[in-house]
Design a protein around this motif. Structure first.
Motif, PDB file in Angstrom:
ATOM      1  N   UNK A 286       0.813  -1.215   0.000  1.00  0.00           N
ATOM      2  CA  UNK A 286       0.000   0.000   0.000  1.00  0.00           C
ATOM      3  C   UNK A 286       0.848   1.266   0.000  1.00  0.00           C
ATOM      4  N   UNK A 287       2.141   1.120  -0.096  1.00  0.00           N
ATOM      5  CA  UNK A 287       3.024   2.290  -0.139  1.00  0.00           C
ATOM      6  C   UNK A 287       3.157   2.781  -1.582  1.00  0.00           C
ATOM      7  N   UNK A 288       3.691   4.006  -1.779  1.00  0.00           N
ATOM      8  CA  UNK A 288       3.906   4.500  -3.151  1.00  0.00           C
ATOM      9  C   UNK A 288       5.172   3.954  -3.792  1.00  0.00           C
ATOM     10  N   UNK A 289       5.856   3.034  -3.136  1.00  0.00           N
ATOM     11  CA  UNK A 289       7.098   2.476  -3.676  1.00  0.00           C
ATOM     12  C   UNK A 289       7.251   1.037  -3.195  1.00  0.00           C
ATOM     13  N   UNK A 290       8.165   0.319  -3.854  1.00  0.00           N
ATOM     14  CA  UNK A 290       8.586  -1.019  -3.429  1.00  0.00           C
ATOM     15  C   UNK A 290      10.104  -1.002  -3.431  1.00  0.00           C
ATOM     16  N   UNK A 291      10.735  -1.550  -2.408  1.00  0.00           N
ATOM     17  CA  UNK A 291      12.198  -1.546  -2.402  1.00  0.00           C
ATOM     18  C   UNK A 291      12.730  -2.714  -3.227  1.00  0.00           C
ATOM     19  N   UNK A 292      13.954  -2.543  -3.716  1.00  0.00           N
ATOM     20  CA  UNK A 292      14.575  -3.591  -4.534  1.00  0.00           C
ATOM     21  C   UNK A 292      14.706  -4.900  -3.752  1.00  0.00           C
ATOM     22  N   UNK A 293      15.164  -4.894  -2.483  1.00  0.00           N
ATOM     23  CA  UNK A 293      15.232  -6.168  -1.756  1.00  0.00           C
ATOM     24  C   UNK A 293      13.873  -6.841  -1.571  1.00  0.00           C
ATOM     25  N   UNK A 294      12.810  -6.054  -1.435  1.00  0.00           N
ATOM     26  CA  UNK A 294      11.470  -6.658  -1.327  1.00  0.00           C
ATOM     27  C   UNK A 294      11.140  -7.438  -2.593  1.00  0.00           C
ATOM     28  N   UNK A 295      11.474  -6.859  -3.745  1.00  0.00           N
ATOM     29  CA  UNK A 295      11.218  -7.551  -5.009  1.00  0.00           C
ATOM     30  C   UNK A 295      12.108  -8.778  -5.146  1.00  0.00           C
TER      31      UNK A 295
ATOM     32  N   UNK B 173      15.102   2.169  -9.729  1.00  0.00           N
ATOM     33  CA  UNK B 173      15.310   2.703  -8.382  1.00  0.00           C
ATOM     34  C   UNK B 173      15.725   4.177  -8.415  1.00  0.00           C
ATOM     35  N   UNK B 174      15.093   4.968  -7.556  1.00  0.00           N
ATOM     36  CA  UNK B 174      15.443   6.384  -7.419  1.00  0.00           C
ATOM     37  C   UNK B 174      15.366   6.762  -5.948  1.00  0.00           C
ATOM     38  N   UNK B 175      16.485   7.283  -5.433  1.00  0.00           N
ATOM     39  CA  UNK B 175      16.589   7.581  -4.007  1.00  0.00           C
ATOM     40  C   UNK B 175      16.466   9.087  -3.802  1.00  0.00           C
ATOM     41  N   UNK B 176      15.380   9.561  -3.150  1.00  0.00           N
ATOM     42  CA  UNK B 176      15.240  10.997  -2.888  1.00  0.00           C
ATOM     43  C   UNK B 176      16.282  11.462  -1.867  1.00  0.00           C
ATOM     44  N   UNK B 177      16.519  12.790  -1.773  1.00  0.00           N
ATOM     45  CA  UNK B 177      17.443  13.315  -0.773  1.00  0.00           C
ATOM     46  C   UNK B 177      17.010  12.886   0.640  1.00  0.00           C
ATOM     47  N   UNK B 178      17.993  12.610   1.482  1.00  0.00           N
ATOM     48  CA  UNK B 178      17.760  12.265   2.902  1.00  0.00           C
ATOM     49  C   UNK B 178      16.939  10.987   3.081  1.00  0.00           C
ATOM     50  N   UNK B 179      16.942  10.137   2.063  1.00  0.00           N
ATOM     51  CA  UNK B 179      16.188   8.882   2.160  1.00  0.00           C
ATOM     52  C   UNK B 179      16.864   7.938   3.142  1.00  0.00           C
ATOM     53  N   UNK B 180      16.078   7.327   4.003  1.00  0.00           N
ATOM     54  CA  UNK B 180      16.589   6.314   4.928  1.00  0.00           C
ATOM     55  C   UNK B 180      16.044   4.954   4.497  1.00  0.00           C
ATOM     56  N   UNK B 181      16.919   3.996   4.326  1.00  0.00           N
ATOM     57  CA  UNK B 181      16.435   2.657   3.998  1.00  0.00           C
ATOM     58  C   UNK B 181      16.911   2.183   2.636  1.00  0.00           C
ATOM     59  N   UNK B 182      16.307   1.074   2.199  1.00  0.00           N
ATOM     60  CA  UNK B 182      16.713   0.432   0.940  1.00  0.00           C
ATOM     61  C   UNK B 182      16.251   1.256  -0.258  1.00  0.00           C
ATOM     62  N   UNK B 183      16.898   1.012  -1.411  1.00  0.00           N
ATOM     63  CA  UNK B 183      16.567   1.772  -2.624  1.00  0.00           C
ATOM     64  C   UNK B 183      15.121   1.516  -3.037  1.00  0.00           C
ATOM     65  N   UNK B 184      14.324   2.584  -3.250  1.00  0.00           N
ATOM     66  CA  UNK B 184      12.928   2.403  -3.637  1.00  0.00           C
ATOM     67  C   UNK B 184      12.717   2.499  -5.151  1.00  0.00           C
ATOM     68  N   UNK B 185      11.804   1.671  -5.656  1.00  0.00           N
ATOM     69  CA  UNK B 185      11.266   1.826  -7.018  1.00  0.00           C
ATOM     70  C   UNK B 185       9.867   2.437  -6.840  1.00  0.00           C
ATOM     71  N   UNK B 186       9.640   3.603  -7.444  1.00  0.00           N
ATOM     72  CA  UNK B 186       8.393   4.336  -7.230  1.00  0.00           C
ATOM     73  C   UNK B 186       7.323   3.884  -8.213  1.00  0.00           C
ATOM     74  N   UNK B 187       6.088   3.865  -7.737  1.00  0.00           N
ATOM     75  CA  UNK B 187       4.948   3.480  -8.573  1.00  0.00           C
ATOM     76  C   UNK B 187       4.539   4.685  -9.417  1.00  0.00           C
ATOM     77  N   UNK B 188       4.536   4.493 -10.731  1.00  0.00           N
ATOM     78  CA  UNK B 188       4.239   5.565 -11.692  1.00  0.00           C
ATOM     79  C   UNK B 188       2.921   5.294 -12.405  1.00  0.00           C
ATOM     80  N   UNK B 189       2.199   6.366 -12.699  1.00  0.00           N
ATOM     81  CA  UNK B 189       0.972   6.269 -13.491  1.00  0.00           C
ATOM     82  C   UNK B 189       1.399   6.396 -14.951  1.00  0.00           C
ATOM     83  N   UNK B 190       1.611   5.244 -15.594  1.00  0.00           N
ATOM     84  CA  UNK B 190       2.308   5.204 -16.879  1.00  0.00           C
ATOM     85  C   UNK B 190       1.372   5.217 -18.086  1.00  0.00           C
TER      86      UNK B 190
END
Length: 220
Positions: free
Chosen positions: A110-119, A197-214
């Motif tokens: 339910x988050x706006x992203x999924x981390x690479x390790x989760x995948x 994967x795109x890491x915003x400034x000051x991100x804490x945690x694993x690299x996120x892949x953001x969900x896009x409305x494509x």
């Protein structure tokens, strides 16, 4: 030559090229054609085909390998082979309703992203980065003004199954129409895609892949 049929459900920006994706009607499986460039983006032109002119809901035959670079997390990628691309026709929005996955969470959580390790923790065939949903509500707003002109838009959707998502819109045709003052229908089909994967400034945690409305399709 292995030709693969693809109903185009996303043709979005990816740096100076495009990210094309769709469903093979023969198998019901998602496919994302990718090139050998470092991020898999498709060049603006492949042979005589101007890729950016391929429209949503068009049906194409494309020469594709059985596999492709997965960048460590994507199960749908298939490498483009040399050969001619051929347009077969178009389908209706209604024809795509059976492919909607609207009751389930939108791409894994339910988050706006999924981390690479989760995948990577999932079996390969479950590392899904594309999903088609049907919305009961879809709204848009300006996220920021783009340096090259126009606006960056965000969308917020509620599926008919009660799932919610807010994400960046990367559908170029929709963005163009939004810049002109278009208001999309609340009821539409939306292709949600995970970006690289795109890491915003000051991100804490694993690299996120953001969900896009494509890709956004309605019955207008």
């Amino acid at each position: 030559m292995a030709m693969t049929t693809l109903i185009c459900l996303a043709n979005s920006w990816k740096h100076q090229g495009r990210c094309l994706a769709g469903i093979n009607p023969e198998t019901g499986q998602w496919i994302r054609p990718v090139s050998d460039l470092e991020d898999g983006r498709i060049p603006q032109r492949v042979g005589s085909i101007r890729v950016k002119d391929i429209k949503l809901l068009e049906v194409w035959e494309i020469p594709l390998a059985e596999t492709g670079p997965d960048f460590g997390f994507a199960s749908e990628n298939r490498r483009i082979l040399p050969g001619n691309w051929r347009k077969l026709g178009t389908v209706t929005v209604e024809a795509m309703l059976p492919y909607c996955e609207t009751e389930t969470e939108i791409l894994h959580n339910r988050r706006p992203y999924v981390t690479v390790p989760e995948l990577q923790a999932l079996p390969f065939e479950q590392r899904r980065t594309l999903q088609l949903v049907e919305t009961q509500r879809f709204t848009t707003d300006v996220a920021k003004v783009r340096q090259q002109g126009g606006h960056q838009w965000k969308g917020e959707l509620l599926t008919t199954g009660g799932q919610r998502l807010r994400g960046r819109i990367t559908d170029p045709e929709l963005v163009k129409r939004l810049d002109w003052g278009y208001e999309p229908s609340h009821h539409c089909l939306v292709t949600v895609s995970l970006g690289m994967p795109w890491v915003p400034p000051n991100w804490q945690g694993e690299d996120p892949c953001w969900k896009l409305i494509a890709g956004v399709m309605n019955g207008e």
